[in-house]
Design an enzyme around this catalytic site. Structure first.
Site, mmCIF file in Angstrom:
data_model
loop_
_atom_site.group_PDB
_atom_site.id
_atom_site.type_symbol
_atom_site.label_atom_id
_atom_site.label_comp_id
_atom_site.label_asym_id
_atom_site.label_seq_id
_atom_site.Cartn_x
_atom_site.Cartn_y
_atom_site.Cartn_z
ATOM 1 N N CYS A 181 43.783 -31.941 26.394
ATOM 2 C CA CYS A 181 43.977 -30.696 27.160
ATOM 3 C C CYS A 181 43.806 -29.423 26.333
ATOM 4 C CB CYS A 181 45.363 -30.693 27.793
ATOM 5 S SG CYS A 181 45.590 -32.041 28.963
HETATM 6 N N1 LIG Z 1 46.496 -36.570 29.496
HETATM 7 C C1 LIG Z 1 47.268 -35.575 29.829
HETATM 8 O O1 LIG Z 1 48.356 -35.427 29.280
HETATM 9 C C2 LIG Z 1 46.864 -34.578 30.905
HETATM 10 C C3 LIG Z 1 47.824 -33.636 31.326
HETATM 11 C C4 LIG Z 1 47.486 -32.730 32.327
HETATM 12 C C5 LIG Z 1 46.208 -32.743 32.862
HETATM 13 N N2 LIG Z 1 45.271 -33.646 32.435
HETATM 14 C C6 LIG Z 1 43.964 -33.624 33.080
HETATM 15 O O2 LIG Z 1 43.874 -34.748 33.955
HETATM 16 C C7 LIG Z 1 42.539 -35.249 33.991
HETATM 17 C C8 LIG Z 1 42.530 -36.730 33.614
HETATM 18 O O3 LIG Z 1 42.990 -36.855 32.284
HETATM 19 P P1 LIG Z 1 43.532 -38.226 31.696
HETATM 20 O O4 LIG Z 1 44.214 -37.876 30.418
HETATM 21 O O5 LIG Z 1 44.279 -38.994 32.713
HETATM 22 O O6 LIG Z 1 42.145 -38.965 31.395
HETATM 23 P P2 LIG Z 1 41.925 -40.518 31.034
HETATM 24 O O7 LIG Z 1 40.670 -40.594 30.271
HETATM 25 O O8 LIG Z 1 43.185 -41.099 30.458
HETATM 26 O O9 LIG Z 1 41.731 -41.201 32.441
HETATM 27 C C9 LIG Z 1 40.655 -40.966 33.265
HETATM 28 C C10 LIG Z 1 40.319 -42.258 33.982
HETATM 29 O O10 LIG Z 1 39.271 -41.976 34.888
HETATM 30 C C11 LIG Z 1 38.382 -43.071 34.892
HETATM 31 N N3 LIG Z 1 37.105 -42.619 35.434
HETATM 32 C C12 LIG Z 1 36.124 -41.920 34.839
HETATM 33 N N4 LIG Z 1 35.118 -41.679 35.690
HETATM 34 C C13 LIG Z 1 35.469 -42.230 36.857
HETATM 35 C C14 LIG Z 1 34.851 -42.309 38.116
HETATM 36 N N5 LIG Z 1 33.643 -41.783 38.359
HETATM 37 N N6 LIG Z 1 35.509 -42.966 39.104
HETATM 38 C C15 LIG Z 1 36.715 -43.517 38.883
HETATM 39 N N7 LIG Z 1 37.359 -43.466 37.703
HETATM 40 C C16 LIG Z 1 36.737 -42.834 36.711
HETATM 41 C C17 LIG Z 1 38.338 -43.533 33.464
HETATM 42 O O11 LIG Z 1 37.907 -44.871 33.352
HETATM 43 C C18 LIG Z 1 39.810 -43.362 33.059
HETATM 44 O O12 LIG Z 1 40.568 -44.533 33.286
HETATM 45 C C19 LIG Z 1 41.742 -34.367 33.050
HETATM 46 O O13 LIG Z 1 41.155 -33.336 33.785
HETATM 47 C C20 LIG Z 1 42.807 -33.778 32.136
HETATM 48 O O14 LIG Z 1 42.410 -32.545 31.598
HETATM 49 C C21 LIG Z 1 45.590 -34.572 31.469
#
Ligand SMILES: NC(=O)c1ccc[n+]([C@@H]2O[C@H](COP(=O)([O-])OP(=O)(O)OC[C@H]3O[C@@H](n4cnc5c(N)ncnc54)[C@H](O)[C@@H]3O)[C@@H](O)[C@H]2O)c1
Length: 435
Positions: free
Chosen positions: A272
């Site tokens: 992030c």
């Molecule tokens: N990790 C954090 O602490 C956090 C906190 C707040 C916001 N975010 C935001 O949330 C969003 C997700 O982050 P995250 O950390 O969960 O990411 P992540 O990489 O842990 O998870 C994303 C998941 O999406 C899947 N994916 C990718 N493309 C896909 C598709 N076309 N269809 C279905 N699944 C698909 C991946 O395989 C993965 O399992 C981002 O925008 C991030 O900026 C993350």
């Protein structure tokens, strides 16, 4: 349509589909399941789907017990088949939003997701985007595509943006106790969004538009990035003045108003804070505005691993050692304490810089047993046990991430030189350099 959906939400017969079962999507799906709502988790990664359906967690901070409870009662199931989207009433997208090689927004995951579910979207559904992104994304990328199917927003389907505020590993807050901001494309969209999240979240904050909700998330993360940049700059100044920055921050934090403490470190990490601010930088250009605070804090924070390397070189020099051929142990590979996430971790950049200068690199992290596959870095290493024997073999130990589950007294006792970037050792010790 709206009344039908609100009725389903109220009597909890709604079926929720969460797309992207990562750090954000998995706990969200579990929260819905725990509240008695049926959830289907979607991901393109079959391994994750298989693990969810077997009740096995792939994140250390999410116990399998919690997942098993959700899957045992059949409240949570998982699928790679996007055709199943037609059976859900709410579609929540939690897919990655990284930067591309030019440090510009890479919306390909969001776009691929909407493209692959588009044929299965049906009237009466609510679609929510949770991925962090610049203001305008929900309407520019999702609204236009869904409307191309002939559906009218606010009547046939409902569109919302609700940023995720998950803080993995934070024991004080969970998905349901972190207040949730929601913006809708129309008033009806907002009403549906507030009702949907109100089912699992204690406090929902309605905003006037999806754009306002998108910018809220960016403000939160830019605020952190800028303040961390500020405190890192203060650290470098304090160091030159021979003032202990940790003592200063603790003192300033006693002010009961107008000051929030931020802490220096070896740089920024995670999915992030190092990334999200640049989503706004890119979009702001469209309006002829340059985001100076974002650029400046980015510049300072990115320089931090270099600063730590210099501290290591200086410390070794005082011990009549050169960095080349020295054994250096990095404590903590994850980007922050008590989690296993190494994305953008400054520890890894630190290891890379030290290796380039000829050091023999080791790491120890109870959350990361083996160095994971990363796009830009490759180390053939496993986590080293922190023992007296291993510590005495090291010329320098760097505290890069301050996991709770590490024996810092043992490290203090048996290390020749410690470079502490996290303020673990607040007192002054002969063998500790605060960096
Ligand atoms: N990790 C954090 O602490 C956090 C906190 C707040 C916001 N975010 C935001 O949330 C969003 C997700 O982050 P995250 O950390 O969960 O990411 P992540 O990489 O842990 O998870 C994303 C998941 O999406 C899947 N994916 C990718 N493309 C896909 C598709 N076309 N269809 C279905 N699944 C698909 C991946 O395989 C993965 O399992 C981002 O925008 C991030 O900026 C993350």
């Amino acid at each position: 349509m709206k009344d039908v959906l609100l009725q389903k939400i109220e009597n909890r017969s709604i079926v929720v589909g969460v797309i992207g079962m990562g750090y954000v999507g998995l706990p969200l799906a579990i929260a819905f399941a725990r509240s008695g709502i049926k959830v289907v988790g979607f991901d393109i990664d079959p391994d994750k789907i298989q693990k969810i359906n077997s009740g096995i967690s792939y994140f250390k901070h999410i116990p399998s017990k919690l997942l098993k409870e959700a899957t045992n009662e059949n409240k949570l199931t998982a699928s790679t088949d996007f055709a199943d989207i037609r059976y859900v009433d709410a579609v929540i997208m939690c897919v990655p939003t990284p930067l591309n090689q030019f440090r510009e927004p890479d919306l390909s995951y969001v776009i691929n997701t909407i493209q692959s579910i588009l044929p299965y979207i049906r009237s009466g559904q609510v679609v929510s985007l949770e991925s962090t992104t610049y203001p305008g994304t929900t309407e520019e990328e999702l609204l236009t595509r869904i409307e191309s199917r002939g559906f009218k927003v606010g009547e046939d389907f409902f569109l919302i943006y609700s940023p995720e505020r998950e803080d993995p590993g934070n024991p004080n807050f969970s998905t349901s106790t972190i207040p949730k901001v929601v913006g809708g494309t129309t008033k009806s969209c907002l009403d549906v969004g507030v009702a949907l999240y109100g089912n699992i979240i204690e406090k929902v904050i309605p905003l006037s538009s999806t754009k306002a909700a998108e910018l809220t998330k960016l403000l939160e993360n830019i605020y952190r990035s800028v303040n961390i940049g500020l405190v890192n700059e203060m650290k470098m100044i304090a160091d030159k003045m021979e003032i202990d920055i940790w003592e200063v921050i603790d003192a300033a934090a006693t002010k009961p108003f107008g000051f929030t403490p931020f802490y220096p470190g070896p740089g920024l990490g995670g999915h992030c804070i190092p990334i999200d601010p640049f989503y706004l930088t890119w979009k702001a250009k469209e309006y002829g505005i340059s985001t100076k605070f974002i650029e400046l804090s980015g510049e300072i924070n990115t320089k931090m691993p270099e600063w730590v390397v210099q501290k290591v070189i200086d410390g070794l020099n005082d011990n009549e050692r050169s960095l080349k051929n020295s054994n250096v142990l990095v404590i903590g590979l994850a980007y922050k304490k008590n989690i296993d996430d190494v994305r953008e971790s400054p520890s890894v950049e630190l290891m890379e810089q030290l290796r380039k200068k000829g050091a023999n690199i080791f790491y120890s992290d109870p959350y990361v047993p083996h160095f994971p596959k990363m796009r830009d870095y490759k180390f053939d290493l496993s986590s080293l046990d922190i023992t007296k024997e291993n510590l005495t073999l090291m010329d320098c130990v760097i505290i890069s991430t301050n996991h709770d589950d590490v024996d810092y007294d043992l490290i203090l006792k048996h290390s020749k030189l410690i470079v502490d970037t996290r303020g673990v050792y607040r007192k002054n010790y002969m063998n500790v350099i605060k960096a």
